[in-house]
Every structure is written in C-alpha cells, then in structure tokens.
Design a protein around this motif. Sequence first.
Motif, short mmCIF file in Angstrom:
data_model
loop_
_atom_site.label_atom_id
_atom_site.label_comp_id
_atom_site.label_asym_id
_atom_site.label_seq_id
_atom_site.Cartn_x
_atom_site.Cartn_y
_atom_site.Cartn_z
N SER A 81 -6.90 20.51 -27.04
CA SER A 81 -5.51 20.13 -27.28
C SER A 81 -4.72 20.29 -25.99
CB SER A 81 -4.89 21.00 -28.38
OG SER A 81 -3.57 20.59 -28.68
N GLY A 111 -12.74 25.89 -36.68
CA GLY A 111 -13.13 24.59 -37.20
C GLY A 111 -12.01 23.83 -37.87
N GLU A 112 -10.78 24.31 -37.68
CA GLU A 112 -9.63 23.63 -38.28
C GLU A 112 -9.20 22.44 -37.43
OE1 GLU A 112 -6.62 26.59 -38.71
OE2 GLU A 112 -7.86 27.91 -39.96
N LYS A 113 -8.54 21.49 -38.05
CA LYS A 113 -8.04 20.32 -37.33
C LYS A 113 -6.82 20.72 -36.50
CE LYS A 113 -6.67 15.48 -38.03
NZ LYS A 113 -5.63 15.51 -37.01
N VAL A 114 -6.80 20.35 -35.24
CA VAL A 114 -5.65 20.64 -34.38
C VAL A 114 -5.11 19.34 -33.80
CG1 VAL A 114 -6.53 22.94 -33.78
CG2 VAL A 114 -7.07 21.01 -32.30
N GLU A 115 -3.83 19.34 -33.46
CA GLU A 115 -3.20 18.16 -32.88
C GLU A 115 -3.66 17.98 -31.44
OE1 GLU A 115 -1.34 15.98 -34.47
OE2 GLU A 115 -1.49 17.14 -36.33
N ALA A 116 -3.86 16.72 -31.04
CA ALA A 116 -4.28 16.43 -29.66
C ALA A 116 -3.19 16.82 -28.67
CB ALA A 116 -4.62 14.94 -29.52
N THR A 154 -3.49 27.50 -31.40
CA THR A 154 -4.29 26.27 -31.41
C THR A 154 -5.74 26.56 -31.05
OG1 THR A 154 -2.36 24.94 -30.82
CG2 THR A 154 -4.51 23.97 -30.40
N LYS A 186 -8.97 26.02 -33.53
CA LYS A 186 -10.12 25.20 -33.13
C LYS A 186 -11.42 25.98 -33.29
CE LYS A 186 -11.86 21.40 -31.37
NZ LYS A 186 -11.76 20.10 -32.06
#
Length: 324
Positions: free
Chosen positions: A128, A291-296, A284, A288
């Motif tokens: 990210s 394994g969670e979704k993070v914003e780019a 963030t 990560k």
Amino acid sequence: MKSTPILALAVAALLCGGCNNKSAGTGKTRVAVIPKGTTHIYWKSVEAGAKKAADELGVEVTFIGPQKEDDRSQQIDLVKNQSLQNDAIVLAPLDAVALRDVVKEVSAKKPVVIIDSSLADSEGFIASYVATDNREGGRIAARALSESLGGKGKVTVMRYMQGSASTEQREEGFFEEIKKSPGIEVVSSEQYAGATASQAQDTATNLLTRLAEGDGLSVQGIFTSNQTSTYGMLQALRGKNLAGKVKLVGFDCDATFIDALKKGEMQGSVLQDPLNMGYLSVKTAVAKLKGEKVEATVDTGATLITPTNLEDPKISALIKTQLP
C-alpha cells in the motif's frame, strides 16, 4: 537471553520466507518503520503515530532511519537489514528510483508499505501507499499564493531535492494550478534547496541575491515545497530584511513558521498529518500480514494554515502534533 550468531539469524529468516520473525523473539509481530531521517519533528510525529498503532495492536515497532536525508545507500542497507528482523517494512523512500530494487526484492518475502513519498513503478509489488496527496498539496499552495497576490505578479519556486517524489509532486501540482492564474508568471524554478536547513538557507540567499531589485525583489511571491526549504527561505528573507515584503507560502510545520504567520512574514503553509501517516501505515502493514484486504492508496490529508485560521481548534490540534 541466549546469543545467536548473526549468520544463523539471517539464514533462519531467509528459510522462513521472512514471515515468522515474531516467533523468534517476543512472540509479537514486528514492524520496522524506516523514515527519510530522524531529526526533523515531522519524522518524530510519524514515529509517535506508528507507536500509537503498535500499542493498540499489540505489535512491536522499530523506528530507524538514515542519519542524513540524502543518504540513499544507508537507507538501502537499512531496508535489507531490517527485513531480516521484522515481519513487515514501512518505508519513506529517499529516492523514487534508487530504492525500487531493494523494495521489490524484500516485498517478495514480506509486506512493504510505502509512506510519504512514492516509489517509481511499484504498484505491482508494494502492499500500500500511505501518504499525503502531494500533488493536491501543491495545488492548495498555488491557490493560496495566487489569492495572496490578488491573482497577479511574478513568483519563484525553490524546490527541495532531485529524486524526492513527494516534493516533486507538490511542485508539479503547484505549476499545474498556478497556470490557472494567467496574471501570475513563474520566473524561476530551477533552484534546489538541498537536504539540510543550512543548505536551504544558502541556496535561498543566493537566489534572493539574484532576484534583488533595488531595496526589494523582482518577484512578489515565493513557494517552497517542504520544511527545510521553507525554513531556509524564511531565514534568508529575514537576513536580507525582506520578510513580509514578499508573499511566502511553504509546506510543513515548524514553530518558526507559526511565528512568521502571526507576523505576516508568511501567508500560508500546507500541513500534512504525519501522526496519522505513521498510525495508518502500521495498521495497514499489520492488516496485510493478517491477510486482510488493504487499500492500494491511503490519503492522510493536507491542510492549509494561514494567519487567520491558527486559532481554529482543529488547526491548533493538528499543529500540536508537529511541534516539540
């Protein structure tokens, strides 16, 4: 605590893919935060935010940076070394290109979150990018300078340092926005302040000498794109008894800037939120790892402070996070 040979630690880290460093020490997830430097109050605010997140999440944070904000080689070495000891890396790259290879190498084994200043062509491998929208920050500064000049006049820009993506984006944003004021002409933009306040003051003094016209200057406005360049320019203006006689809009926070705003020696400064940047970058990185979704991309915000809004509670609170 038993001593372990450095080579054995390195081999163990490589064999596990860099993902289980927490089991080798305290059992906690470990995150290294590597700023561009450690002396400026800006980076101390980043550190405070990172440690706030660490306390909330129950992880360990190591905050370590190069001694000088132009030492690319030392920062590359820090990334390599800290990647062997930590589960994730948070990095503010000194150079958008020079740090790319080592980050790409490390990111194949563990998450790397980039903060403050972008890394060239890195979207495919970094976890990210957590930072100020620097281009918008430059636009904010341009609008403020144009307004203070009544939309007409000549201005000069003192840049920070070649290769620093964050400040280059601010400068580009400034140029884009100032073009919308046809009555304003940028007459000089080729000077680079350098990494330290003393270098910036020397550069600014030489620039002002070149722009001298009678008892004043041939320009009516100045933009500087970071803390050191703004500080150096302000001190150079004061040294030539020109502070307040030319409109100055800068970037970042310093006690000297607050004093200058109150005296009318500056018309504005664009503040980032380094505390929030440090906080969100560690959150963030840990997300990560889980394994969670993070914003780019995570925008941490940019705010213009002026002589008229210094007493605003929200502005005051933001300023307090960035002063000793």
